[in-house]
Design a protein around this motif. Structure first.
Motif, short mmCIF file in Angstrom:
data_model
loop_
_atom_site.label_atom_id
_atom_site.label_comp_id
_atom_site.label_asym_id
_atom_site.label_seq_id
_atom_site.Cartn_x
_atom_site.Cartn_y
_atom_site.Cartn_z
N TYR A 167 9.38 1.84 4.32
CA TYR A 167 8.36 0.93 4.12
C TYR A 167 7.12 1.36 4.91
N ILE A 168 7.35 2.11 6.08
CA ILE A 168 6.18 2.42 7.17
C ILE A 168 5.56 3.59 6.69
N ASP A 169 4.94 3.34 5.49
CA ASP A 169 4.20 4.47 4.94
C ASP A 169 2.62 4.08 4.40
N TYR A 170 1.85 4.86 5.24
CA TYR A 170 0.60 4.59 5.02
C TYR A 170 -0.01 4.60 3.51
N GLU A 171 0.72 5.74 2.48
CA GLU A 171 0.40 5.76 1.20
C GLU A 171 0.84 4.77 0.13
N LEU A 172 1.81 3.90 0.95
CA LEU A 172 2.55 2.85 -0.01
C LEU A 172 1.56 1.56 -0.16
N PRO A 173 1.16 1.36 -1.27
CA PRO A 173 0.31 0.17 -1.41
C PRO A 173 0.62 -1.09 -0.73
N GLY A 174 -0.42 -1.56 -0.17
CA GLY A 174 -0.18 -2.88 0.68
C GLY A 174 0.31 -2.55 2.01
N TRP A 175 0.41 -1.53 2.43
CA TRP A 175 1.34 -1.51 3.90
C TRP A 175 0.39 -0.92 4.97
N ILE A 176 -0.68 -0.79 4.65
CA ILE A 176 -1.74 -0.17 5.72
C ILE A 176 -1.58 -1.34 6.93
N ASP A 177 -2.15 -2.47 6.25
CA ASP A 177 -2.25 -3.68 7.34
C ASP A 177 -1.32 -4.52 7.20
N ILE A 178 -0.31 -4.74 8.11
CA ILE A 178 1.16 -5.52 8.22
C ILE A 178 0.92 -6.82 9.18
N SER A 179 1.20 -7.77 8.56
CA SER A 179 1.24 -8.93 9.42
C SER A 179 2.43 -9.98 9.46
N PHE A 180 2.99 -10.54 10.09
CA PHE A 180 4.04 -11.62 10.21
C PHE A 180 4.16 -12.39 11.51
N ASN A 181 4.70 -13.53 11.60
CA ASN A 181 5.04 -14.22 12.74
C ASN A 181 6.28 -13.98 13.27
N VAL A 182 6.25 -14.06 14.75
CA VAL A 182 7.53 -14.20 15.42
C VAL A 182 7.74 -15.70 15.75
N ILE A 220 -12.27 25.32 -18.03
CA ILE A 220 -11.27 24.12 -18.11
C ILE A 220 -11.37 23.45 -16.47
N GLN A 221 -11.11 22.28 -16.25
CA GLN A 221 -11.28 21.54 -15.13
C GLN A 221 -9.78 21.44 -14.42
N ILE A 222 -9.25 21.69 -13.34
CA ILE A 222 -8.08 21.56 -12.76
C ILE A 222 -8.21 20.83 -11.60
N LEU A 223 -7.51 19.68 -11.71
CA LEU A 223 -7.53 18.39 -10.65
C LEU A 223 -6.22 18.43 -9.47
N ALA A 224 -6.35 18.44 -8.29
CA ALA A 224 -5.46 18.20 -7.51
C ALA A 224 -5.79 17.06 -6.27
N THR A 225 -4.47 16.27 -6.17
CA THR A 225 -5.06 15.21 -5.01
C THR A 225 -3.94 15.24 -4.12
N ASP A 226 -4.64 14.56 -2.84
CA ASP A 226 -3.53 14.57 -1.62
C ASP A 226 -3.75 13.01 -1.09
N LEU A 227 -2.59 12.25 -1.37
CA LEU A 227 -2.37 10.95 -0.79
C LEU A 227 -2.70 10.56 0.65
N ASP A 228 -3.05 11.69 1.70
CA ASP A 228 -3.34 11.36 2.77
C ASP A 228 -4.78 10.74 2.87
N ALA A 229 -5.20 9.90 3.94
CA ALA A 229 -6.35 9.28 4.09
C ALA A 229 -7.37 10.50 4.46
N GLU A 230 -7.41 11.48 5.12
CA GLU A 230 -8.22 12.60 5.35
C GLU A 230 -7.74 13.76 5.12
#
Length: 237
Positions: free
Chosen positions: A162-177, A227-237
């Motif tokens: 789950y500790i994956d920056y590219e996983l939707p919704g897991w960049i900012d994590i919050s919970f209570n102790v 033709i146009q060929i597209l490539a993507t990289d999931l990293d932020a930068e």
């Protein structure tokens, strides 16, 4: 005539000339004393040299009137990185954590219950926020999960997938102790933990298609669009 051997006892108990002892309000938790020992002296009024003394010991029984409290938080260098203990605002702490990292967070949480005996037992757990759509506690756990009077607790990664920056919704994590009294679970305290994942270059660029096919006219001119060929990289930068 009856009197105290030491005037300090008057802070806790009063006695009249008939020998009747009355107890004043005592805050066992504030004074952190459960046993009180007093010496009473009785003497003849005309001649105080004729006297006798009596030692009285009484024990103050604790009641479960205090919740366990998150007192402070320290990082690995034991620098205090927390909130004022008496602050009425929401207690929270924020940190950054490298994605895809297993191990323990750089935080040590200190919890204290000033009661004694079985009243000082408390449990500790991670609690998801009601407004969160994601169960962030699936990725973390806190150890140990119980304490007595005082204890140190650490949060560790339970499921690193789950500790994956590219996983939707897991960049900012919050919970209570959350800590609760064992005998009275309504006595509780909590602190909000906010974690921001740090991205690093762990993704490989990928083409949108595994195979491309195109027909070219033999009369095509130089620079003509094919033709146009597209490539993507999931990293932020």
């Amino acid at each position: 005539m009856v009197l105290w051997e030491d005037d300090e006892e008057a802070n806790y108990i009063s006695i009249d000339n008939n020998g009747t002892i009355s107890v004043k309000p005592i805050d066992r938790d504030k004074d952190d004393i459960s046993t009180y020992v007093f010496e009473i002296v009785a003497y003849e009024v005309p001649d105080p040299i004729w006297n006798t003394s009596l030692t009285i010991t009484f024990f103050v029984l604790d009641i479960d009137n205090n919740p366990p409290l998150v007192r402070w938080i320290m990082d690995a260098s034991f620098d205090n990185v927390t909130f004022p203990v008496d602050d009425d605002t929401e207690k929270s702490t924020e940190m950054r954590f490298l994605e895809n990292t297993d191990g323990t967070l750089n935080l040590t949480i200190f919890i204290r219950d000033i009661d004694t005996g079985e009243n000082a037992q408390f449990s500790v757990e991670l609690e998801d926020l009601e407004e969160n759509e994601i169960t962030y506690t699936d990725a973390f756990m806190i150890v140990p999960t119980a304490g007595y009077r005082t204890g140190q607790f650490q949060i560790t990664v339970r499921n690193v997938t789950y500790i994956d920056y590219e996983l939707p919704g897991w960049i900012d994590i919050s919970f209570n102790v959350l800590t609760r009294g064992v005998l009275d679970s309504t006595k509780e305290d909590r602190i909000l933990v906010k974690i921001t994942l740090i991205d690093y270059n762990d993704e490989t660029p990928e083409f949108e298609e595994t195979e491309y096919s195109v027909s070219i006219n033999e009369t095509a001119k130089k620079g003509e669009f094919i033709i146009q060929i597209l490539a993507t990289d999931l990293d932020a930068e």
